[in-house]
Design a protein around this motif. Structure first.
Motif, PDB file in Angstrom:
ATOM      1  N   UNK A   1      38.745  30.875  24.773  1.00  0.00           N
ATOM      2  CA  UNK A   1      38.678  30.083  23.544  1.00  0.00           C
ATOM      3  C   UNK A   1      40.106  29.816  23.109  1.00  0.00           C
ATOM      4  N   UNK A   2      40.494  28.539  23.015  1.00  0.00           N
ATOM      5  CA  UNK A   2      41.874  28.219  22.680  1.00  0.00           C
ATOM      6  C   UNK A   2      42.803  28.831  23.713  1.00  0.00           C
ATOM      7  N   UNK A   3      43.807  29.574  23.254  1.00  0.00           N
ATOM      8  CA  UNK A   3      44.758  30.226  24.162  1.00  0.00           C
ATOM      9  C   UNK A   3      44.364  31.652  24.499  1.00  0.00           C
ATOM     10  N   UNK A   4      43.159  32.042  24.125  1.00  0.00           N
ATOM     11  CA  UNK A   4      42.683  33.393  24.432  1.00  0.00           C
ATOM     12  C   UNK A   4      41.925  33.346  25.750  1.00  0.00           C
ATOM     13  N   UNK A   5      42.421  34.106  26.703  1.00  0.00           N
ATOM     14  CA  UNK A   5      41.891  34.139  28.057  1.00  0.00           C
ATOM     15  C   UNK A   5      41.117  35.447  28.229  1.00  0.00           C
ATOM     16  N   UNK A   6      39.852  35.351  28.621  1.00  0.00           N
ATOM     17  CA  UNK A   6      39.000  36.524  28.829  1.00  0.00           C
ATOM     18  C   UNK A   6      38.712  36.685  30.317  1.00  0.00           C
ATOM     19  N   UNK A   7      38.817  37.901  30.818  1.00  0.00           N
ATOM     20  CA  UNK A   7      38.336  38.208  32.162  1.00  0.00           C
ATOM     21  C   UNK A   7      37.011  38.918  31.970  1.00  0.00           C
ATOM     22  N   UNK A   8      35.975  38.393  32.606  1.00  0.00           N
ATOM     23  CA  UNK A   8      34.623  38.899  32.420  1.00  0.00           C
ATOM     24  C   UNK A   8      34.099  39.419  33.754  1.00  0.00           C
ATOM     25  N   UNK A   9      33.589  40.636  33.725  1.00  0.00           N
ATOM     26  CA  UNK A   9      33.035  41.302  34.893  1.00  0.00           C
ATOM     27  C   UNK A   9      31.643  40.724  35.195  1.00  0.00           C
ATOM     28  N   UNK A  10      31.105  41.046  36.371  1.00  0.00           N
ATOM     29  CA  UNK A  10      29.768  40.527  36.731  1.00  0.00           C
ATOM     30  C   UNK A  10      28.687  41.045  35.798  1.00  0.00           C
ATOM     31  N   UNK A  11      28.953  42.159  35.085  1.00  0.00           N
ATOM     32  CA  UNK A  11      27.977  42.675  34.123  1.00  0.00           C
ATOM     33  C   UNK A  11      28.072  41.934  32.785  1.00  0.00           C
ATOM     34  N   UNK A  12      28.890  40.887  32.751  1.00  0.00           N
ATOM     35  CA  UNK A  12      29.064  40.002  31.594  1.00  0.00           C
ATOM     36  C   UNK A  12      29.744  40.706  30.418  1.00  0.00           C
ATOM     37  N   UNK A  13      30.608  41.663  30.733  1.00  0.00           N
ATOM     38  CA  UNK A  13      31.404  42.349  29.721  1.00  0.00           C
ATOM     39  C   UNK A  13      32.862  41.942  29.888  1.00  0.00           C
ATOM     40  N   UNK A  14      33.560  41.785  28.783  1.00  0.00           N
ATOM     41  CA  UNK A  14      34.982  41.452  28.810  1.00  0.00           C
ATOM     42  C   UNK A  14      35.759  42.668  29.299  1.00  0.00           C
ATOM     43  N   UNK A  15      36.508  42.490  30.380  1.00  0.00           N
ATOM     44  CA  UNK A  15      37.315  43.599  30.904  1.00  0.00           C
ATOM     45  C   UNK A  15      38.781  43.466  30.511  1.00  0.00           C
TER      46      UNK A  15
END
Length: 175
Positions: free
Chosen positions: A53-67
């Motif tokens: 979202x915007x300049x916020x970068x999320x890495x998301x695991x296959x379990x759909x949790x933000x890592x």
């Protein structure tokens, strides 16, 4: 709320509104809408995957949790989520170290500085949230009069994913 307060709050508690390590991607999308899609991390597997979202970068695991999550603020134009309104607000590209650490202090956030002179940066690490704020002191052709904020990031150790519920689409947000 201004961007400096949002970032200092992130340092204090590891959150920017509904965005934090361990947050559920389906819950985030229910609150904020669809994120931008940055594609798979390694290019060959769908997960882990980048969203944001915007300049916020999320890495998301296959379990759909933000890592992990990071906010890149070293660009001409960048935005960060205002947790009060869930709107994107602009971040200035000139947040100096002294001003930022004063904001952390005003939020009651403990921090320590780790000087990295060989690579031209100073890392400010918050406790207990473990957010790392990277301040640059120079680029290949410029020395700055004061260190400037370039990035803020927090990440989790790898984990064993819980079982994925049957029927969860692999190509979607898990909603």
């Amino acid at each position: 709320m201004n961007a400096l307060d949002v970032l200092a709050g992130f340092g204090a508690n590891g959150r920017i509104g509904p965005l934090y390590r361990g947050a559920s991607l389906p819950e985030i999308t229910a609150e904020l809408g669809e994120p931008w899609d940055g594609g798979p991390i390694d290019g060959s597997n769908r997960w882990p995957h980048r969203f944001g979202y915007g300049s916020i970068d999320l890495t998301v695991c296959r379990c759909r949790r933000v890592s992990s999550m990071s906010a890149d603020v070293w660009r001409e134009s960048h935005e960060i989520l205002d947790p009060g309104s869930n709107a994107l607000i602009p971040v200035g590209s000139d947040l100096p170290l002294r001003r930022f650490t004063a904001a952390l202090d005003s939020h009651g956030c403990r921090w320590r500085a780790e000087d990295q002179p060989a690579i031209g940066q100073i890392d400010v690490v918050t406790e207990p949230a473990g957010v790392v704020f990277v301040f640059v002191t120079r680029t290949h052709d410029t020395v700055f009069p004061q260190p400037l904020l370039a990035n803020a990031a927090v990440w989790s150790a790898p984990h064993d994913c819980p079982p994925i519920p049957p029927g969860t689409p692999d190509g979607g947000f898990g909603t």
